[in-house]
Design a protein around this motif. Structure first.
Motif, PDB file in Angstrom:
ATOM      1  N   ARG A  34      12.975 -29.519  13.129  1.00  0.00           N
ATOM      2  CA  ARG A  34      12.199 -30.558  13.431  1.00  0.00           C
ATOM      3  C   ARG A  34      12.707 -31.546  11.902  1.00  0.00           C
ATOM      4  O   ARG A  34      12.719 -32.788  11.964  1.00  0.00           O
ATOM      5  CB  ARG A  34      10.687 -30.355  13.215  1.00  0.00           C
ATOM      6  N   SER A  35      12.898 -30.875  10.911  1.00  0.00           N
ATOM      7  CA  SER A  35      13.010 -31.397   9.467  1.00  0.00           C
ATOM      8  C   SER A  35      14.645 -32.262   9.816  1.00  0.00           C
ATOM      9  O   SER A  35      15.084 -33.000   9.227  1.00  0.00           O
ATOM     10  CB  SER A  35      13.043 -30.693   8.118  1.00  0.00           C
ATOM     11  N   SER A  36      15.372 -31.391  10.347  1.00  0.00           N
ATOM     12  CA  SER A  36      16.835 -31.808  10.659  1.00  0.00           C
ATOM     13  C   SER A  36      16.843 -33.025  11.655  1.00  0.00           C
ATOM     14  O   SER A  36      17.461 -33.981  11.326  1.00  0.00           O
ATOM     15  CB  SER A  36      17.798 -30.715  11.689  1.00  0.00           C
ATOM     16  N   MET A  38      14.296 -35.326  11.669  1.00  0.00           N
ATOM     17  CA  MET A  38      13.710 -36.235  10.625  1.00  0.00           C
ATOM     18  C   MET A  38      14.774 -36.707   9.747  1.00  0.00           C
ATOM     19  O   MET A  38      15.003 -37.896   9.495  1.00  0.00           O
ATOM     20  CB  MET A  38      12.709 -35.435   9.712  1.00  0.00           C
ATOM     21  N   GLU A  54       7.700 -36.741  11.697  1.00  0.00           N
ATOM     22  CA  GLU A  54       6.757 -36.043  10.614  1.00  0.00           C
ATOM     23  C   GLU A  54       5.424 -35.905  10.967  1.00  0.00           C
ATOM     24  O   GLU A  54       4.900 -34.852  10.636  1.00  0.00           O
ATOM     25  CB  GLU A  54       6.800 -37.078   9.336  1.00  0.00           C
ATOM     26  N   TYR A  57       5.451 -32.650  12.666  1.00  0.00           N
ATOM     27  CA  TYR A  57       5.911 -31.615  11.582  1.00  0.00           C
ATOM     28  C   TYR A  57       4.752 -31.002  10.996  1.00  0.00           C
ATOM     29  O   TYR A  57       4.615 -29.727  10.617  1.00  0.00           O
ATOM     30  CB  TYR A  57       6.967 -32.255  10.349  1.00  0.00           C
ATOM     31  N   ILE A  88      15.164 -26.390   4.787  1.00  0.00           N
ATOM     32  CA  ILE A  88      14.323 -27.283   4.847  1.00  0.00           C
ATOM     33  C   ILE A  88      13.794 -28.384   3.731  1.00  0.00           C
ATOM     34  O   ILE A  88      13.671 -29.461   3.930  1.00  0.00           O
ATOM     35  CB  ILE A  88      12.577 -26.599   5.396  1.00  0.00           C
ATOM     36  N   ASP A  91      16.728 -30.798   3.051  1.00  0.00           N
ATOM     37  CA  ASP A  91      16.338 -31.903   4.197  1.00  0.00           C
ATOM     38  C   ASP A  91      15.271 -32.701   3.534  1.00  0.00           C
ATOM     39  O   ASP A  91      15.465 -33.908   3.575  1.00  0.00           O
ATOM     40  CB  ASP A  91      15.868 -31.492   5.593  1.00  0.00           C
ATOM     41  N   ASP A  92      14.077 -32.042   3.044  1.00  0.00           N
ATOM     42  CA  ASP A  92      12.945 -32.859   2.763  1.00  0.00           C
ATOM     43  C   ASP A  92      13.701 -33.799   1.334  1.00  0.00           C
ATOM     44  O   ASP A  92      13.096 -34.934   1.362  1.00  0.00           O
ATOM     45  CB  ASP A  92      12.021 -31.829   2.032  1.00  0.00           C
TER      46      ASP A  92
END
Length: 143
Positions: A34-36, A38, A54, A57, A88, A91-92
């Motif tokens: 999911r973060s990828s 995003m 998000e 997420y 993660i 990514d964030d």
């Protein structure tokens, strides 16, 4: 991995993994996916899809925290979890960098719009399109 930007790193993520079937590890793998996504939306500047992703997420994080409560991971699982969390967080960080850049761009647009409205207000509407007092000073037949 060195030399890859945040946007380039999204592709390699799905090729890695150890096939863990534990619910907790699977949950962190889902968060990474999911973060990828995003990050991909941030790279594409698709802000509405980023916000939608998000929201999902956050729901996934809450679900994972309920699953993980009171459970103990073995050494291999803890290492896998740490690795997933590190990715993660990478990514964030990149998503936040891109969001900050976008915020700054929007701020500059808002400032420009405020200045334009101020100029328009000061000069009675369409700034520069009229001579101040022109219509009242020159009437037909005054040549």
């Amino acid at each position: 991995m060195a030399g890859l930007t945040g946007c380039d790193m999204t592709e390699r993520r799905f090729e890695e993994g150890d096939g863990a079937h534990d619910d907790i590890i699977s949950g962190y793998e889902a968060l990474l996916e999911r973060s990828s996504r995003m990050l991909a939306f941030a790279c594409e500047e698709d802000w509405s899809r980023l916000l939608e992703e998000e929201a999902d997420y956050v729901i996934e994080v809450e679900r994972l925290s309920r699953i993980e409560a009171g459970k103990t991971l073995d050494v291999v699982q803890r290492e896998r979890k740490a690795s997933l969390l590190e990715r993660i967080l990478e990514d964030d960080l990149e998503i936040r960098r891109r969001l900050n850049k976008r915020r700054d761009e929007l701020g500059a647009l808002l400032d420009a719009n405020r200045r334009k409205r101020s100029v328009d207000s000061a000069y009675g509407g369409a700034a520069g399109s009229q001579v101040l007092g022109g219509p009242s000073r020159f009437k037909k037949g005054d040549a």
